[in-house]
Write an enzyme that holds these catalytic residues in place. Sequence first.
Site, PDB file in Angstrom:
ATOM      1  CG  ASP B  33      -0.602   1.566  -9.901  1.00 50.07           C
ATOM      2  OD1 ASP B  33      -1.645   1.074  -9.511  1.00 50.07           O
ATOM      3  OD2 ASP B  33       0.393   1.868  -9.072  1.00 50.07           O
ATOM      4  CG  HIS B 106      -1.941   0.263  -5.930  1.00 48.82           C
ATOM      5  ND1 HIS B 106      -1.061   0.664  -6.985  1.00 48.82           N
ATOM      6  CD2 HIS B 106      -1.627  -0.162  -4.966  1.00 48.82           C
ATOM      7  CE1 HIS B 106      -0.056   0.276  -6.202  1.00 48.82           C
ATOM      8  NE2 HIS B 106      -0.191  -0.186  -5.134  1.00 48.82           N
ATOM      9  CB  SER B 436       2.545   0.299  -3.905  1.00 51.90           C
ATOM     10  OG  SER B 436       2.597  -0.568  -4.553  1.00 51.90           O
TER      11      SER B 436
END
Lengths: 82, 661
Positions: B33, B106, B436
């Site tokens: 990520d 994220h 996600s």
Amino acid sequence: SASEKKTYIVHMAKSEMPESFEEHTHWYDSSLKSVSDSAEMLYTYTNVVHGFSTRLTPEEAESLEGLPGILSVLPEVVYELH
Amino acid sequence: TTRTPEFLGLDRNIGGLVPESDSVSDVIVGVLDTGGWPESKSYDDMGLGPVPSEWKGECELGKSFTAVNCNKKLIGARFFSSGYEATLGPIDESKESKSARDDDGHGTHTSSTAAGSLVDGASLFGYAEGSARGMATSARIAVYKVCWLGGCFSSDLVAAMDKAVADGVNVLSMSLGGGMSEYYRDSVAIGAFTAMEKGILVSCSAGNAGPSSYSLSNVAPWITTVGAGTLDRDFPAYVSLGNGKNFSGVSLYSGKPLTNSMLPFIYAANASNSTNGNLCMTGTLLPEKVAGKIVLCDRGLSARVQKGQVVRDAGGYGMVLANTAANGEELVADAHLLPASTVGQKSGVAIKEYLLTDSNPTATIAFEGTKVGISPSPVVAAFSSRGPNSITPEVLKPDLIAPGVNILAGWSGSVGPTGLPGDTRRVGFNIISGTSMSCPHVSGLAALIKAAHREWSPAAIKSALMTTAYSSYKSGSKLQDIATGGLATPFDYGAGHVDPVSALDPGLVYDITADDYLEFLCALNYTAAQITSVAKRKYTCDASKQYSVTYLNYPSFAAAFETATTTSGSGSSGSSKVVKYTRTLTNVGAAGTYKVSLSSESQSVKISVEPDSLSFTQQNEKKLYTVTFTASSMPSGTNSFARLEWSDGKHIVGSPIAFSW
């Protein structure tokens, strides 16, 4: 020209490595050098892919694809977060 | 995350099935990520023992990141930027760190969702307050930074997977995607194959391209493909109009509230000279028309939070953000920079009618904080990518859904909750939405199952997650799709919504070996070179052997009648078409007799199962059954669905069935 170069992931058939090479990385390097004097490896992959990534012109990529032991020469893909 | 452990039943631990933290702490979740924010409380290592001795990973030195940033929770942190820099030039270190440090948020969010430590009193500005924890709270985290400001480059991605496998992760979590291509051309699929072969479960997000059909990514059968559903939690923000009508929306706004008095209200399309002024794109609003008013903007093209910034910069006091048909009634909450509420499409239409017909429209927005117990839940998120599987329609995807809407988890300290450059707020936790977010829920739950059943293959773990997933509410009605307001189908939720406590004790599993997958590739008529690319070893399909994609021992069924051909596995008879599947069930529970039951919404397909009862006397015993679908002719494009369940009275081993003509 360098500006035309794109990144490719080169998949190699490790089992087809000529006996003259002791290390698969030397074989990868030799294959790459046979189509481009200037190209360098970005990564050498050993586990999830047998092969390497490098920057090539489309013509060099096509030439590489025709060499023995080359399974595929795949252009870089840009992924995005979900 | 807060709420999801309760929503998933992990807090109740019925039957004591959830493994002890000691065994979970031996499991390592690798997250590819944007890296990790090492100071996040979710990476606190209190109570964790020594790092597993087999671990070969490292914390790589880079900008604002050294080995001391790792601990017994965050045990690995690597970054891969060579491919990115080769294409886009050197990383601008004033904008992003050339290290595993997460400048985006994220990666910290996904990794903490999968395996973050317990953090009491977590919230975003008081919203979603509670004790936050990852699904596998005691598992270890290794972050592999592959995504940068300019995207996630496949050469870096493959390098990270290569390293993660060598480091010794047990689960790989990848909340990213990039188009659709055959497995031998798909870097994630190729990398995931070797990972699977080495016993690593690979969990990937299905994509946010819903509700369009055929919008899935990461559909290789050896990958666990995860769609998104809602929680039973909402963040209401009511829009009150001058005509006395109220509309329910959502918001995570935290700041000075609007005054109680009504404010002038305008539709952005009427405050702009631009043809797409309704979308509140940068530079399209006329300040003289917007100043001091609440502005209604339509969703689309730009980020939701960016529209709020555009309204604020033009002098607006507030924003109502209206969903369009693409989003339906799905309410995704955002930490807007100004008082704002997102309303569903129907409310948006009604509010716009008021705006266009009233000579002096006014409005105000009231923020109500956090509400739980919202029913029905889960519902399939509108954005969640949908089947059928465009690469291999005979493999039903997504595999399952998990919470992915308005999820609170850890965040980066270098960016505000909206991610906008002008957002100077800093938060330890943020609430965001996407597949996600659902993917790492499943990654963490897979880590829990791995801890409880170390010997299980990735396919067995996936089977456990899928066959115990639920596709109906407790009331018995089918899961709903927020995009339509109607019933969802297996093309939307796969096997259903994850139920981890049941998955820890599934009774039976559909196991699949690496060689089974290679036979599947033979059935796809892959060339030897294509198979070698995926398998990284020489494998020759046997010319005398019959291969069929229907032979893959998958825990779900997708019968495509238009492709049915006359073979021993499938065939035609008059105007009806016959497709046969043979499946193998492995007993992973106690001895028992399982009986089959079928339910179908269609009279057009006759389903028979032979035998209809399977008796297991010992663990790991395998039994075969054959299911035959006999379909009458239907117009091309018709879909129908059914469900097959094996039960011993204690366990239910369910498989969704999708028929398409």
